[in-house]
Design an enzyme around this catalytic site. Structure first.
Site, PDB file in Angstrom:
ATOM      1  CG  HIS A 151      -2.131   0.826   1.155  1.00 43.58           C
ATOM      2  ND1 HIS A 151      -2.079   2.191   1.106  1.00 43.58           N
ATOM      3  CD2 HIS A 151      -3.449   0.514   1.137  1.00 43.58           C
ATOM      4  CE1 HIS A 151      -3.307   2.679   1.068  1.00 43.58           C
ATOM      5  NE2 HIS A 151      -4.164   1.692   1.070  1.00 43.58           N
TER       6      HIS A 151
ATOM      7  CD  GLU B 141      -3.340   1.509  -2.456  1.00 45.61           C
ATOM      8  OE1 GLU B 141      -4.039   0.467  -2.345  1.00 45.61           O
ATOM      9  OE2 GLU B 141      -3.767   2.626  -2.147  1.00 45.61           O
TER      10      GLU B 141
END
Ligand code: TA6
Length: 295
Positions: free
Chosen positions: A164, A269
């Protein structure tokens, strides 16, 4: 390279000056600096670093579920984005190698999380025997992070994984995200409708939360400003790319995120979140991202 333990973070510095810092909480990379000392990752000034909440920034590791867990599934009673980013990992060690023929020019830090280390709450919620090894590899040319998932039980389990990344950028209105054209994406800001990306580059002009599907992992996804790449990301085994910026309202709604901070960050991400990866007992799976900064 020098590697030192600083509280519950491991810090490594290359002879050429680049550095990386990894918090044992979530094995979250919280800093990546180029030789000129320039920080590449965004960490909110309001991020909580005491282990009571996932760190708001850096590179949280999302496993075994991305997003809010679905009902009637083995992950149903886990928190959003699973447990990997909210558990203390162990530092397994360092190794250095050469890149581009220069000895000792890179450093690799390994971190481990296994089912026996999980809190009672998480073990009960997701009772599979597993082992994760997360490698962070810093070189003068790139930051690479790789997650290795091992099913140590006899029962198969399925999982998502996602890295992330929170990138630090000068001004969200000036950047573009390139190389996602013609891909299908799920638009989380529009009832998770699937749409086709028709533009060659994406600008961020409001809340953006899109999961691009079936990307060519060798095609670099780039974050550019004025035509120059600030970051380029290639992947192996990670065929989705999520692009997220909370924008004004969602920024206000996050207690660990400053109201104005959406202007200085964007999340891009890499993940494997389109469908569940199924891992048979005894089998292993690996996903890797390589991020090249503006050099
Ligand atoms: O990055 C995609 C996303 O799933 C967004 O929908 C938003 O929820 C973000 O992750 C942050 O989630 P978190 O649980 O860290 O607040």
């Amino acid at each position: 390279p020098t590697v030192k333990v600083n509280g519950n973070a491991i810090e490594a510095t290359l002879p050429t000056g680049e550095s990386v810092s990894v918090h044992l909480y979530g094995a979250t990379v919280t800093s990546w600096k180029l030789a000129n000392g320039q920080e590449q990752l965004f960490v909110s000034s309001k991020a909580i670093l005491d282990g009571s909440k996932a760190i708001r920034g850096g590179i949280p590791v999302v496993f075994p579920v991305f997003g809010p867990p679905p009902p009637n599934h083995a992950t149903s009673s886990l928190p959003q984005h699973g447990f990997a980013r909210s558990q203390n990992w162990e530092f397994l060690g360092k190794s250095s190698s050469e890149s581009l023929g220069k000895k000792d020019s890179t450093v690799k830090l390994d971190f481990g999380l296994s089912s026996s280390m999980l809190s009672e709450q998480f073990r009960k919620a997701w009772p599979y025997e597993f082992g994760l090894v997360y490698s962070v590899i810093l070189s003068p040319e790139s930051l690479e992070t790789s997650i290795h998932v091992q099913n140590k039980g006899s029962q198969p389990f399925d999982f998502h994984v996602l890295l992330h990344n929170y990138f630090k950028i000068p001004d969200v209105s000036k950047i573009r995200v390139q190389n996602l054209q013609s891909l299908t994406y799920t638009d989380k800001t529009d009832n998770a409708k699937n749409k086709q990306e028709t533009s060659k580059e994406i600008s961020i002009t409001g809340e953006t939360d899109r999961i691009y599907l079936d990307t060519d992992p060798t095609a670099p996804v780039s974050i550019t400003q004025d035509g120059k790449a600030l970051f380029s990301i290639t992947r192996e085994g990670l065929n989705t790319v999520t692009v997220w910026n909370p924008w004004v309202e969602k920024a206000k709604g996050m207690s660990d995120f400053g109201d104005e901070e959406y202007k200085g960050m964007v999340c891009v991400e890499p993940g494997a979140v389109k469908s569940w990866q199924v891992l048979e007992g005894g089998d292993a799976w690996e996903g890797t991202q390589t991020i090249r900064p503006r050099l």
